[in-house]
Write an enzyme that holds these catalytic residues in place. Structure first.
Site, PDB file in Angstrom:
ATOM      1  N   CYS A 101      12.945  10.829   8.274  1.00  0.00           N
ATOM      2  CA  CYS A 101      12.808  10.228   9.602  1.00  0.00           C
ATOM      3  C   CYS A 101      14.088  10.410  10.416  1.00  0.00           C
ATOM      4  CB  CYS A 101      12.450   8.760   9.476  1.00  0.00           C
ATOM      5  SG  CYS A 101      13.517   7.892   8.323  1.00  0.00           S
ATOM      6  N   GLY A 128       6.619   4.926   8.727  1.00  0.00           N
ATOM      7  CA  GLY A 128       5.759   6.089   8.927  1.00  0.00           C
ATOM      8  C   GLY A 128       5.871   6.592  10.354  1.00  0.00           C
ATOM      9  N   SER A 129       4.774   7.134  10.857  1.00  0.00           N
ATOM     10  CA  SER A 129       4.804   7.758  12.176  1.00  0.00           C
ATOM     11  C   SER A 129       4.782   6.703  13.290  1.00  0.00           C
ATOM     12  CB  SER A 129       3.592   8.671  12.337  1.00  0.00           C
ATOM     13  OG  SER A 129       2.409   7.906  12.270  1.00  0.00           O
ATOM     14  N   THR A 130       5.300   7.075  14.436  1.00  0.00           N
ATOM     15  CA  THR A 130       5.298   6.166  15.581  1.00  0.00           C
ATOM     16  C   THR A 130       3.867   5.841  15.997  1.00  0.00           C
ATOM     17  OG1 THR A 130       7.474   6.884  16.306  1.00  0.00           O
ATOM     18  CG2 THR A 130       6.059   5.937  17.998  1.00  0.00           C
ATOM     19  N   ASP A 131       2.978   6.816  15.931  1.00  0.00           N
ATOM     20  CA  ASP A 131       1.583   6.564  16.317  1.00  0.00           C
ATOM     21  C   ASP A 131       0.946   5.495  15.431  1.00  0.00           C
ATOM     22  OD1 ASP A 131       1.746   8.368  18.310  1.00  0.00           O
ATOM     23  OD2 ASP A 131       0.670   9.979  17.276  1.00  0.00           O
ATOM     24  N   GLU A 162       9.672   1.065  10.821  1.00  0.00           N
ATOM     25  CA  GLU A 162      10.695   2.116  10.710  1.00  0.00           C
ATOM     26  C   GLU A 162       9.952   3.423  10.948  1.00  0.00           C
ATOM     27  OE1 GLU A 162      12.371   5.014   9.693  1.00  0.00           O
ATOM     28  OE2 GLU A 162      12.627   4.392   7.603  1.00  0.00           O
ATOM     29  N   LYS A 184       0.849  -1.197   0.000  1.00  0.00           N
ATOM     30  CA  LYS A 184       0.000   0.000   0.000  1.00  0.00           C
ATOM     31  C   LYS A 184       0.883   1.245   0.000  1.00  0.00           C
ATOM     32  CE  LYS A 184      -1.969   2.658   3.022  1.00  0.00           C
ATOM     33  NZ  LYS A 184      -1.866   3.959   2.301  1.00  0.00           N
ATOM     34  N   GLY A 210       2.574   3.317  13.677  1.00  0.00           N
ATOM     35  CA  GLY A 210       3.325   2.076  13.931  1.00  0.00           C
ATOM     36  C   GLY A 210       2.729   1.276  15.080  1.00  0.00           C
ATOM     37  N   GLU A 231       8.918  15.171  16.519  1.00  0.00           N
ATOM     38  CA  GLU A 231       9.380  15.150  15.134  1.00  0.00           C
ATOM     39  C   GLU A 231       8.604  16.231  14.366  1.00  0.00           C
ATOM     40  OE1 GLU A 231       8.377  11.639  12.659  1.00  0.00           O
ATOM     41  OE2 GLU A 231      10.506  11.630  12.210  1.00  0.00           O
TER      42      GLU A 231
HETATM   43  P1  NAI Z   1       1.431   7.883   8.791  1.00  0.00           P
HETATM   44  O1  NAI Z   1       2.345   7.047   9.603  1.00  0.00           O
HETATM   45  O2  NAI Z   1       0.052   8.063   9.306  1.00  0.00           O
HETATM   46  O3  NAI Z   1       1.319   7.303   7.291  1.00  0.00           O
HETATM   47  C1  NAI Z   1       2.305   6.474   6.715  1.00  0.00           C
HETATM   48  C2  NAI Z   1       1.627   5.332   5.971  1.00  0.00           C
HETATM   49  O4  NAI Z   1       0.790   4.624   6.876  1.00  0.00           O
HETATM   50  C3  NAI Z   1       0.721   5.788   4.826  1.00  0.00           C
HETATM   51  O5  NAI Z   1       0.768   4.850   3.792  1.00  0.00           O
HETATM   52  C4  NAI Z   1      -0.645   5.784   5.475  1.00  0.00           C
HETATM   53  O6  NAI Z   1      -1.708   5.630   4.567  1.00  0.00           O
HETATM   54  C5  NAI Z   1      -0.538   4.567   6.379  1.00  0.00           C
HETATM   55  N1  NAI Z   1      -1.469   4.587   7.514  1.00  0.00           N
HETATM   56  C6  NAI Z   1      -1.925   5.668   8.192  1.00  0.00           C
HETATM   57  N2  NAI Z   1      -2.798   5.284   9.141  1.00  0.00           N
HETATM   58  C7  NAI Z   1      -2.897   3.937   9.069  1.00  0.00           C
HETATM   59  C8  NAI Z   1      -3.658   2.947   9.769  1.00  0.00           C
HETATM   60  N3  NAI Z   1      -4.500   3.288  10.740  1.00  0.00           N
HETATM   61  N4  NAI Z   1      -3.502   1.659   9.427  1.00  0.00           N
HETATM   62  C9  NAI Z   1      -2.652   1.302   8.440  1.00  0.00           C
HETATM   63  N5  NAI Z   1      -1.932   2.176   7.731  1.00  0.00           N
HETATM   64  C10 NAI Z   1      -2.036   3.481   8.036  1.00  0.00           C
HETATM   65  O7  NAI Z   1       2.150   9.282   8.577  1.00  0.00           O
HETATM   66  P2  NAI Z   1       1.515  10.670   8.054  1.00  0.00           P
HETATM   67  O8  NAI Z   1       0.174  10.858   8.644  1.00  0.00           O
HETATM   68  O9  NAI Z   1       1.657  10.709   6.587  1.00  0.00           O
HETATM   69  O10 NAI Z   1       2.530  11.712   8.680  1.00  0.00           O
HETATM   70  C11 NAI Z   1       2.457  12.037  10.068  1.00  0.00           C
HETATM   71  C12 NAI Z   1       3.845  12.164  10.628  1.00  0.00           C
HETATM   72  O11 NAI Z   1       4.499  10.921  10.569  1.00  0.00           O
HETATM   73  C13 NAI Z   1       4.780  13.101   9.875  1.00  0.00           C
HETATM   74  O12 NAI Z   1       4.578  14.434  10.210  1.00  0.00           O
HETATM   75  C14 NAI Z   1       6.103  12.597  10.318  1.00  0.00           C
HETATM   76  O13 NAI Z   1       6.408  13.127  11.586  1.00  0.00           O
HETATM   77  C15 NAI Z   1       5.895  11.098  10.434  1.00  0.00           C
HETATM   78  N6  NAI Z   1       6.366  10.367   9.239  1.00  0.00           N
HETATM   79  C16 NAI Z   1       7.505   9.619   9.339  1.00  0.00           C
HETATM   80  C17 NAI Z   1       8.001   8.976   8.237  1.00  0.00           C
HETATM   81  C18 NAI Z   1       9.254   8.168   8.299  1.00  0.00           C
HETATM   82  O14 NAI Z   1       9.969   8.089   7.318  1.00  0.00           O
HETATM   83  N7  NAI Z   1       9.540   7.493   9.395  1.00  0.00           N
HETATM   84  C19 NAI Z   1       7.372   9.078   6.930  1.00  0.00           C
HETATM   85  C20 NAI Z   1       6.130   9.833   6.939  1.00  0.00           C
HETATM   86  C21 NAI Z   1       5.676  10.453   8.067  1.00  0.00           C
HETATM   87 MG    MG Z   2      -1.261   9.680   9.543  1.00  0.00          MG
END
Ligand code: NAI
Ligand code: MG
Length: 531
Positions: free
Chosen positions: A332, A275-278, A298, A222, A280, A429
């Site tokens: 990240c 993605g985000s820790t939350d 990650e 996804k 994760g 972050e």
């Molecule tokens: P996110 O962690 O919510 O989204 C990342 C991925 O997870 C996307 O594909 C999203 O569709 C998916 N996702 C979101 N909620 C989900 C759920 N409930 N179940 C399964 N998959 C889900 O991150 P978001 O909202 O784009 O950004 C928020 C913050 O996260 C950013 O401001 C940044 O601080 C952090 N982040 C960290 C990244 C990294 O490389 N470690 C990359 C992107 C964001």
């Molecule tokens: Mg999100």
């Protein structure tokens, strides 16, 4: 669906008049600003041809028929409508991946043949790297030169690297006590679910798809809802390279629908997430509550970058600037807590501010641009809120602090000095172009402060003293410590986090463990007493 084109005609110097004429022919996208339109842009031609889900080797509409818009962050304008997958599409994709794993050729294919398909794919990526870089910039906003010169070569390199592993994965013979012959088989896990973010759409794809395929797994991936386009484009190249149907399925869509369906699916054997820790934490919980699939994560970071008193200040300024501002600060592992020794603090601060003021912000397709827009309105607002919080908590705003321009999601390169560890901007972050500079005196003190965070993704150390470097590299609780460098990402170097920055390692030999099961096979040696 009608293809949209980012036209090579943009590479001419356009007056706004001729630009609008082209627009009226429907052959180009809108531009960032009138000023930008008179500058020389370096956009190659690229069409948006792939906007549907990839399931079982076919590009298909979603079961619901729904689509969602995807945007150009330079302007906030829609560039395409993409099929929106949800639980039903995930079910179909998982069924295809299951069949390709259980009955299809992929895990049974000779490892050499798998390796050759990955190599062919990497070669095709090199052939199409200009269009891919343009599409990545168009959908993400990162500087085109960064995408074309650094990220696309690394993307191809990652697949060359994993192609090299495909036929070198093997188990051990085990010297067990007793009259037994024991060996281990390293087998693929099965159907891998992978959820990736938007900051490096192609590289995150490679970090996950590369090792999973090399090990013989099948995949349902996804993409992030902000950046669905390049993964669909490369999926077509995978078909051309000879990847059998069902081995790689791509479901574009949102997290709480498509992402959650994948993470909680009973027939997905492993889930990998960046993605985000939350989010994760939610993924880990869904994996636990469904079929206890193994999870690699990650996640976020708040990485310290420590500049010691013996550092060459000009070099330290440049590296600390890069460590934070690279990719619009959307990394990240961004060096987002710049700790500077008190003896060099004033000089560093003055030069860091001057460097930030010199940073070139603008249309990412323009030559020499270092910083494009943030990914979307949500991230743009989030970064501005953190800047406000920095000001309110009495950090000193040295420069920046506001939106750049009046269109799209651009933010001025921002530097705060006099930052204290307990301020929100030093703890959370931010994921934007906001540098926080903190002062330290003693090595022990900076070690304690650098480690007093819930994160542990990366750290940077700048010193000429080998003893200082050795002390810091051992004391810092982070998955990567860069000494006198930052953001060095070879395919072979493992990457991942301590503490709440994640679980497991990606890239390098370590990433293979995420996609393999170890089977012990025990056979009596000949003539055991009971036979
Ligand atoms: P996110 O962690 O919510 O989204 C990342 C991925 O997870 C996307 O594909 C999203 O569709 C998916 N996702 C979101 N909620 C989900 C759920 N409930 N179940 C399964 N998959 C889900 O991150 P978001 O909202 O784009 O950004 C928020 C913050 O996260 C950013 O401001 C940044 O601080 C952090 N982040 C960290 C990244 C990294 O490389 N470690 C990359 C992107 C964001
Ligand atoms: Mg999100």
């Amino acid at each position: 669906m009608a293809a949209r084109r980012l036209s090579s005609l943009f590479s001419r110097s356009l007056t706004s008049g001729s630009a609008s004429k082209l627009l009226s022919q429907g052959r180009t996208v809108s531009r960032f600003s009138t000023a930008a339109a008179t500058e020389k842009l370096i956009t190659p031609s690229v069409d948006i041809e792939y906007t549907r889900l990839l399931i079982n080797g076919h590009f298909v509409d979603s079961a619901s028929g729904k689509t969602f818009p995807t945007y150009d962050p330079r302007t906030g304008e829609v560039i395409a409508h993409v099929a929106e997958g949800d639980a039903e599409d995930v079910n179909r994709a998982v069924a295809a991946a299951r069949k390709a794993f259980d009955e299809g050729p992929w895990p049974k294919m000779s490892a050499y043949e798998r390796s050759r398909i990955l190599l062919r794919f990497a070669d095709l990526v090199e052939k199409h790297s200009e269009e891919l870089a343009a599409l990545e910039t168009w959908n993400n906003g990162k500087p085109f030169e960064q995408a074309a010169k650094a990220e696309l070569p690394m993307f191809a390199r990652l697949f060359h690297y994993y192609a090299g592993w495909a036929d070198k994965i093997h188990g051990l013979t085990v010297p067990a006590d007793g009259p037994y012959h024991v060996h281990t088989l390293h087998e693929p896990i099965g159907v891998a679910g992978q959820i990736i973010p938007w900051n490096f759409p192609l590289l995150m794809f490679a970090w996950k798809v590369g090792p999973a395929l090399a090990c013989g797994n099948t995949i349902v991936l996804k993409t992030a809802e902000q950046t669905p386009l390049t993964a669909l484009y490369v999926a077509r190249l995978f078909q051309e390279a000879g990847l059998p149907p069902g081995v790689l399925n791509i479901v574009s869509g949102y997290g709480p629908t498509a992402g959650a369906a994948l993470a909680s699916h009973m027939d997905v054997d492993k889930i990998a997430f960046t993605g985000s820790t939350d989010t994760g934490k939610i993924i880990l919980e869904m994996a636990a509550k469904s079929n206890l699939k193994p999870v690699t994560l990650e996640l976020g970071g708040k990485s310290p970058f420590i500049i010691c008193e013996d550092a060459d200040i000009d070099q330290a300024v440049e590296l600390a600037h890069f460590a934070l501002f690279f990719n619009q600060g959307q990394c990240c592992c961004a060096g987002s807590r710049t700790y500077v020794h008190e003896r060099v603090y004033d000089e560093f601060l003055e030069k860091a501010k001057a460097r930030a003021l010199k940073r070139t912000v603008g249309d990412p397709f323009k030559k020499g641009i270092e910083q494009g827009p943030q990914i979307d309105s949500e991230q743009f607002q989030k970064v501005l809120r953190y800047i406000k919080s920095g000001i309110e908590s009495n950090a000193t705003l040295e420069c920046g602090g506001e939106r750049f321009g009046s269109k799209g999601y651009f933010i001025q390169p921002t530097v705060f000095s006099n930052v204290q560890d307990d301020m929100l901007i030093a703890q959370d972050e931010i994921f934007g172009p906001v540098q926080s500079i903190l002062k330290f005196k003693e090595l022990d003190e900076v070690i304690r402060r650098a480690n007093s965070t819930r994160y542990g993704l990366a750290a940077g150390v700048f010193t000429k003293n080998i003893n200082t470097a050795n002390t810091l590299t051992r004391a810092l609780r982070a998955g990567t410590v860069w000494v006198n460098c930052f953001d060095v990402f070879d395919a072979a170097i493992p990457f991942g986090g301590y503490k709440m920055s994640g679980i497991g390692r990606e890239k390098g030999i370590y990433s293979l463990h995420n996609y393999l099961q170890v089977k012990a096979v025990v056979t009596p040696l000949k003539n055991p007493a009971w036979l």
